[in-house]
Design an enzyme around this catalytic site. Sequence first.
Site, PDB file in Angstrom:
ATOM      1  N   PHE A  14       0.722  -1.449  -0.085  1.00  0.00           N
ATOM      2  CA  PHE A  14       0.277  -0.291   0.337  1.00  0.00           C
ATOM      3  C   PHE A  14       1.183   1.439   0.164  1.00  0.00           C
ATOM      4  CE2 PHE A  14      -2.836  -3.170   2.275  1.00  0.00           C
ATOM      5  CZ  PHE A  14      -3.538  -3.219   0.958  1.00  0.00           C
ATOM      6  N   HIS A  19      -4.613   6.159  -0.638  1.00  0.00           N
ATOM      7  CA  HIS A  19      -5.369   6.092   0.258  1.00  0.00           C
ATOM      8  C   HIS A  19      -4.271   6.307   1.328  1.00  0.00           C
ATOM      9  CE1 HIS A  19      -8.888   5.434   1.962  1.00  0.00           C
ATOM     10  NE2 HIS A  19      -9.136   4.203   2.042  1.00  0.00           N
ATOM     11  N   TYR A  64      -5.808  -0.545   9.539  1.00  0.00           N
ATOM     12  CA  TYR A  64      -6.129  -0.931   8.208  1.00  0.00           C
ATOM     13  C   TYR A  64      -7.130  -0.004   7.412  1.00  0.00           C
ATOM     14  CZ  TYR A  64      -4.373  -4.965   5.850  1.00  0.00           C
ATOM     15  OH  TYR A  64      -3.028  -5.483   5.680  1.00  0.00           O
ATOM     16  N   ASN A  66     -10.538   1.113   7.292  1.00  0.00           N
ATOM     17  CA  ASN A  66     -12.169   0.752   7.934  1.00  0.00           C
ATOM     18  C   ASN A  66     -11.808   0.575   9.210  1.00  0.00           C
ATOM     19  OD1 ASN A  66     -12.382   0.984   5.236  1.00  0.00           O
ATOM     20  ND2 ASN A  66     -12.995   0.002   4.741  1.00  0.00           N
ATOM     21  N   ASN A 112     -14.449   5.503   4.790  1.00  0.00           N
ATOM     22  CA  ASN A 112     -14.866   4.797   5.869  1.00  0.00           C
ATOM     23  C   ASN A 112     -13.819   5.029   7.143  1.00  0.00           C
ATOM     24  OD1 ASN A 112     -16.966   4.232   4.414  1.00  0.00           O
ATOM     25  ND2 ASN A 112     -15.560   2.343   3.313  1.00  0.00           N
TER      26      ASN A 112
END
Length: 191
Positions: A14, A19, A64, A66, A112
Amino acid sequence: MLFIIGLGNPGTKFNGTRHNIGFEVIERLAYDYHIKLDRKKHKAFVGQGVIKGEKVVLMKPQTYMNLSGEAIADVLGFYKETPDKIIIVYDDTSLDVGKLRIRERGSAGGHNGIKNIIAHMKTQEFIRIKVGVGEKPPGWDLADYVLSRFDELEIKTIQASIKMSADAVAMILDVGVEKAMNHYNSRKAGE
C-alpha cells in the site's frame, strides 16, 4: 499532549497509494522534527516528540483504514485524553491533488476511516486535515482508485502537498486551527 494521526493501510503493497497519504504526512513530520516512529503500541506505529513547543504523539494506525478508530480509541484511553486532542490527516477524493482542507469538525463525507473514528469517538468534533488526492475517473471503482498510485504528472504536486500538510499541522500547533484554516484552505501545493 496532542495526537497527530495519519490514516492509511499497513504493508508495503500500500506504500505510495492515494489512501496512504496520511501515513506519508506523518513520516514527513517525523523526519522534520526528528521523531522516531519506532514503537508498535496501541495498534499503531507511534513516536513521541515536540513540535512547535507542544508534546505530540505521531501515529500510523496498523488496523487498516476502515478500523482506524480502534487504534485511536486505544491510545486516547491509555493517555486518558479526549477527541479534542487529535488531528487526523487523510486522503480526500473530492479535492484536487495538491489542495488541503482543514476542518474542526464534520461528517465522515463517505470516508470509511473517518466513519470508524467517529463511531469510536462518539463525536465529529476533532480537527482533520483532508489532503486532496483527486477525483476518481469515470468508470473507476472508488476502492481501486484510492489504492492506486499517483501518476508521473501528479508526483511533484503530491510531494509538495505532503510538505504543506506537515506545515499545516505545525501551524495548528503554533498559532491555532483558525489561522491555519485561513492560510491553507484556499491554497494549492506547488503554486
